[in-house]
Design a protein around this motif. Sequence first.
Motif, PDB file in Angstrom:
ATOM      1  N   ASP A 361       1.840 -21.111 -55.974  1.00 40.84           N
ATOM      2  CA  ASP A 361       1.097 -21.148 -54.724  1.00 40.84           C
ATOM      3  C   ASP A 361       1.997 -21.794 -53.690  1.00 40.84           C
ATOM      4  N   HIS A 436      -2.398 -19.408 -48.153  1.00 44.08           N
ATOM      5  CA  HIS A 436      -1.161 -19.604 -48.924  1.00 44.08           C
ATOM      6  C   HIS A 436      -0.747 -18.271 -49.545  1.00 44.08           C
ATOM      7  N   HIS A 438       0.231 -16.547 -53.078  1.00 46.69           N
ATOM      8  CA  HIS A 438       0.334 -16.656 -54.540  1.00 46.69           C
ATOM      9  C   HIS A 438       1.383 -15.639 -54.945  1.00 46.69           C
TER      10      HIS A 438
HETATM   11 ZN   LIG Z   1      -2.324 -19.031 -57.069  1.00 43.41          ZN
END
Ligand SMILES: [Zn+2]
Length: 477
Positions: A361, A436, A438
């Motif tokens: 992340d 964010h 991933h």
């Molecule tokens: Zn993640």
Amino acid sequence: LPLFLDSPQTLMPRNQPRPVGRTLLLLLLAAVVAGAVYLQRELRLPPPAVVAVTSDLPAIGRKTIVTVTAQEPRRGLSQLTVTASGAGFQRRVLAQVSPPTTDAGPHEQVVVVIPLGREVTPDIRPGTVTLEVVAQARGTRLRTPPPVVVRLTREVQLQPPTLAARSAFIHPAQGGAEVVVYDVGPGSKRDGVQVGRWFFSGFPLPGGSANQRFALFGIPYDLETSEAEAQARVLLVAEDELGNRAESQFIHRYFRRPMGKDAIELQDAFMKKVTEEVYARTPELRRTNDLLEDFLQLNRGLRQSNMAQLASLAASSRGKFLWSETFLPMPNAAVKGSFADRRTYLAAGKPVDTQDHLGFDLASLKQAPVQAANAGVVALSSYFGIFGNCVVLDHGYGLMSLYAHLSTLAVKVGDTVARGQELGRTGGTGLAGGDHLHFTMLVQGLPVTPVEWWDGHWIQDRLKLKLAGALPWQGTP
Ligand SMILES: [Zn+2]
């Protein structure tokens, strides 16, 4: 039978009716007719049984299924016998059935299934085996029809394909990737690396000879075992079309990388946001009337089905290295979660679920540009369950990179992208708490740590030294 079917009048004197004698004569005649019908039925043979013998494979190896089908619709079969001779068998009876007649009549069709091969008849030997099927149809009281005999001859071939690893220094790590170059005999129909339920198919080595192949493989992130155990479980395998299988241990070292631990306290606001969006975008899913239950359906079932879809997507990977430089990490990003964390989900302080987080992340600015980690072809670019708006890039030979939770998508399936090209913007779609990226790498659908692919030394030592000219890598260690 015209003789018996003639009118009785033709045998009678015309002008002198004698009622008693006439009745007797009629009875006699009826008896003769009945006798003739009986004889005709009992002496006439039914047509011979129709017998077919087939096998699902052209020869016998690990396990070949031989199917015998026999039909005699008139009276049925009284007995069916299958014997084997040759290849270690001396007229061995493999099957003998006597189908009973039932009130409903004879069994019109008898099917016998006989598995043959090393796995089911371990004393079988290489050579030629002849199966003889004798089908005896049910006779009458007076006659028995001759049996029908049908034979099937098959070669027994028990030798698996030759198989030998050619690479030295195979040092994989838990949750990582590796490559092996190997030689395999021409009979192989399926070869590569097997690790438990994961199979990593091999490919012809570019520039190599006809029997030289290589497999890029991943080590499951949860293969938490000793080096000796890993050596026994990570196997090079090759199978021919008969299922004869060669297995070979080939890894030299094994590095454990224990999974991390993490806990997530589930807040109602988070679950509301996630469930409203994901259910609206995933119409095949049904909501319950419980928020936590709705969330858990996504965290368990949808996560699992998304992972299975990624594994199927791997089949579309191109048989070519589409990349030639080291993979790019996201610039200026803070790491908010790392690869292979076992996460416990808590609701009101109580554990309600455990799932493995299989990626990095990475957070920077909101709606930051997401760059292609390397050159490749877009294999997926759409809303994708727990991953939200998601892009998957194919880099060839089963290697893919995944970018999840995006706010926007800037590429479409089939696009060729350059290293560093913008794929979209970061966001918080899918099972995400905030903005964010991933990111993970996948080898034939198995998530593996991206850290290795960001590292030129690792590519040099683990891949380039083994693949040499077959890997068009231009990076510097
Ligand atoms: Zn993640």
